[in-house]
Design an enzyme around this catalytic site. Sequence first.
Site, PDB file in Angstrom:
ATOM      1  N   VAL A  60       0.705  -1.233   0.136  1.00 29.70           N
ATOM      2  CA  VAL A  60       0.082   0.020   0.177  1.00 29.70           C
ATOM      3  C   VAL A  60       0.966   1.173   0.006  1.00 29.70           C
ATOM      4  CG1 VAL A  60      -1.874  -1.073   1.039  1.00 29.70           C
ATOM      5  CG2 VAL A  60      -0.404  -0.148   2.512  1.00 29.70           C
ATOM      6  N   SER A  61       0.352   2.314  -0.424  1.00 36.73           N
ATOM      7  CA  SER A  61       1.337   3.722  -0.567  1.00 36.73           C
ATOM      8  C   SER A  61       1.159   4.544   0.581  1.00 36.73           C
ATOM      9  CB  SER A  61       0.489   4.159  -1.810  1.00 36.73           C
ATOM     10  OG  SER A  61       0.729   3.671  -2.985  1.00 36.73           O
ATOM     11  N   THR A  62       0.171   4.456   1.402  1.00 37.35           N
ATOM     12  CA  THR A  62       0.100   5.296   2.740  1.00 37.35           C
ATOM     13  C   THR A  62      -0.107   4.470   3.680  1.00 37.35           C
ATOM     14  OG1 THR A  62      -1.979   5.799   2.482  1.00 37.35           O
ATOM     15  CG2 THR A  62      -0.382   7.184   1.154  1.00 37.35           C
ATOM     16  N   GLN A 120      -3.576   3.257   4.585  1.00 36.42           N
ATOM     17  CA  GLN A 120      -4.054   1.985   3.786  1.00 36.42           C
ATOM     18  C   GLN A 120      -3.866   0.755   4.741  1.00 36.42           C
ATOM     19  OE1 GLN A 120      -2.461   2.916  -0.047  1.00 36.42           O
ATOM     20  NE2 GLN A 120      -4.170   3.864  -0.816  1.00 36.42           N
TER      21      GLN A 120
END
Length: 183
Positions: free
Chosen positions: A9-11, A14
Amino acid sequence: MTTYIYSRVSTVDQNSQQQALYLSTKYPNDIIIEETFTGTTTDRPKFNKLLGKLNRGDTLIVKEVSRIGRNTAEVLEVAETLKSNGIHLIIDQLGGMDVTSPSGELMLTMMAGIAKLEREMMLERQAVGIARAKSEGKYKGRKPLDPEVLATAKSLIAGGMSKSRVAKQLNIGESTLYKYLAF
């Protein structure tokens, strides 16, 4: 032969565990690798380490094409490297298709192009929205970091805590912390 699930996930907002759980219930696996790291760079530490561990006959499973890379060239390069090393790449988004097969390569090429198009369209819509909000006086950028938070960060760093850990503890981005420490 080992089966790996790579969940990225990017952040921090998430949830990589949810993605990993979804994949692990669908695909039998030996090892799950989870990572929270932006997809806009190829310097993804856990992913790169995983790529170095894979051996001929292993299988790598990801949920979406975008977990491999954000642009078509990067996705296709990773897929080609895996294929040439005899490693299977399964992308759930393509119905669990092994994209190292000829028909899988075709689907991967199309999906990588579509993923790039979606990303560019999202950035375009975002820029239009920001421009409109700025013209209406509603968007003034991010709020500056609270001086007390910055003072606490400096104190923790002076006490020997790593900048990465300080950022996590104070719930701020590491790059934001570095930016404010540069002043």
